[in-house]
Design a protein around this motif. Structure first.
Motif, PDB file in Angstrom:
ATOM      1  N   UNK A   5       0.850  -1.195   0.000  1.00 17.99           N
ATOM      2  CA  UNK A   5       0.000   0.000   0.000  1.00 17.99           C
ATOM      3  C   UNK A   5       0.886   1.245   0.000  1.00 17.99           C
ATOM      4  N   UNK A   6       0.441   2.226  -0.743  1.00 15.39           N
ATOM      5  CA  UNK A   6       1.132   3.512  -0.781  1.00 15.39           C
ATOM      6  C   UNK A   6       0.966   4.189   0.582  1.00 15.39           C
ATOM      7  N   UNK A   7       2.034   4.752   1.105  1.00 16.67           N
ATOM      8  CA  UNK A   7       1.983   5.414   2.415  1.00 16.67           C
ATOM      9  C   UNK A   7       1.108   6.668   2.367  1.00 16.67           C
ATOM     10  N   UNK A   8       1.126   7.371   1.248  1.00 19.75           N
ATOM     11  CA  UNK A   8       0.399   8.637   1.137  1.00 19.75           C
ATOM     12  C   UNK A   8      -1.081   8.402   0.854  1.00 19.75           C
ATOM     13  N   UNK A   9      -1.366   7.559  -0.128  1.00 21.89           N
ATOM     14  CA  UNK A   9      -2.753   7.291  -0.528  1.00 21.89           C
ATOM     15  C   UNK A   9      -3.021   5.804  -0.309  1.00 21.89           C
ATOM     16  N   UNK A  10      -3.660   5.445   0.770  1.00 25.61           N
ATOM     17  CA  UNK A  10      -3.865   4.045   1.152  1.00 25.61           C
ATOM     18  C   UNK A  10      -4.715   3.273   0.160  1.00 25.61           C
ATOM     19  N   UNK A  11      -5.422   3.983  -0.724  1.00 27.58           N
ATOM     20  CA  UNK A  11      -6.208   3.286  -1.760  1.00 27.58           C
ATOM     21  C   UNK A  11      -5.306   2.745  -2.859  1.00 27.58           C
ATOM     22  N   UNK A  12      -4.150   3.308  -2.991  1.00 23.88           N
ATOM     23  CA  UNK A  12      -3.216   2.946  -4.046  1.00 23.88           C
ATOM     24  C   UNK A  12      -2.336   1.782  -3.592  1.00 23.88           C
ATOM     25  N   UNK A  13      -2.074   0.857  -4.514  1.00 24.20           N
ATOM     26  CA  UNK A  13      -1.228  -0.299  -4.213  1.00 24.20           C
ATOM     27  C   UNK A  13      -0.119  -0.376  -5.250  1.00 24.20           C
ATOM     28  N   UNK A  14       1.082  -0.569  -4.800  1.00 30.18           N
ATOM     29  CA  UNK A  14       2.219  -0.757  -5.703  1.00 30.18           C
ATOM     30  C   UNK A  14       2.469  -2.249  -5.841  1.00 30.18           C
ATOM     31  N   UNK A  15       2.529  -2.710  -7.089  1.00 25.26           N
ATOM     32  CA  UNK A  15       2.684  -4.136  -7.357  1.00 25.26           C
ATOM     33  C   UNK A  15       3.965  -4.341  -8.148  1.00 25.26           C
ATOM     34  N   UNK A  16       4.719  -5.375  -7.782  1.00 24.26           N
ATOM     35  CA  UNK A  16       5.924  -5.727  -8.534  1.00 24.26           C
ATOM     36  C   UNK A  16       6.129  -7.233  -8.452  1.00 24.26           C
ATOM     37  N   UNK A  17       6.878  -7.731  -9.415  1.00 20.31           N
ATOM     38  CA  UNK A  17       7.169  -9.158  -9.409  1.00 20.31           C
ATOM     39  C   UNK A  17       8.296  -9.452  -8.425  1.00 20.31           C
ATOM     40  N   UNK A  18       8.160 -10.553  -7.726  1.00 19.86           N
ATOM     41  CA  UNK A  18       9.247 -11.034  -6.879  1.00 19.86           C
ATOM     42  C   UNK A  18      10.248 -11.745  -7.794  1.00 19.86           C
ATOM     43  N   UNK A  19      11.353 -12.167  -7.230  1.00 14.33           N
ATOM     44  CA  UNK A  19      12.353 -12.914  -8.007  1.00 14.33           C
ATOM     45  C   UNK A  19      11.718 -14.171  -8.602  1.00 14.33           C
ATOM     46  N   UNK A  20      10.917 -14.866  -7.817  1.00 11.80           N
ATOM     47  CA  UNK A  20      10.231 -16.066  -8.308  1.00 11.80           C
ATOM     48  C   UNK A  20       9.270 -15.706  -9.440  1.00 11.80           C
ATOM     49  N   UNK A  21       8.549 -14.591  -9.304  1.00 12.28           N
ATOM     50  CA  UNK A  21       7.644 -14.134 -10.343  1.00 12.28           C
ATOM     51  C   UNK A  21       8.382 -13.813 -11.630  1.00 12.28           C
ATOM     52  N   UNK A  22       9.552 -13.171 -11.520  1.00 13.67           N
ATOM     53  CA  UNK A  22      10.357 -12.875 -12.718  1.00 13.67           C
ATOM     54  C   UNK A  22      10.840 -14.161 -13.379  1.00 13.67           C
ATOM     55  N   UNK A  23      11.199 -15.161 -12.577  1.00 12.97           N
ATOM     56  CA  UNK A  23      11.630 -16.450 -13.139  1.00 12.97           C
ATOM     57  C   UNK A  23      10.491 -17.113 -13.910  1.00 12.97           C
TER      58      UNK A  23
END
Length: 72
Positions: A5-23
């Motif tokens: 969750x974004x610290x400033x706007x709790x409605x916003x979510x930051x998503x990224x791939x983990x190392x396993x996801x990139x594999x």
């Protein structure tokens, strides 16, 4: 996938791939490239055919997404 969750706007979510996801992404990408190469090598589809099918499938997906949106 990792989400935070974004610290400033709790409605916003930051998503990224983990190392396993990139594999996994790399494995699927390589599988697609091998299959596309096999289709070309055997004369089933040329590069234009793969591009055309991809575009058609994207249009079908867009249609399905639109249908789902109108249901709800």
């Amino acid at each position: 996938m990792h989400h935070q969750r974004c610290e400033i706007d709790r409605r916003s979510v930051r998503v990224r791939l983990t190392e396993r996801g990139r594999n996994i992404r790399d494995l699927v990408s390589n599988l697609f490239l091998r299959h596309a190469g096999g289709l070309e090598d055997r004369g089933v589809l040329g590069p234009e055919g793969v591009i055309e099918i991809t575009a058609s499938l994207k249009r079908v997906e867009r249609y399905w997404v639109d249908q789902i949106r109108y249901i709800y």
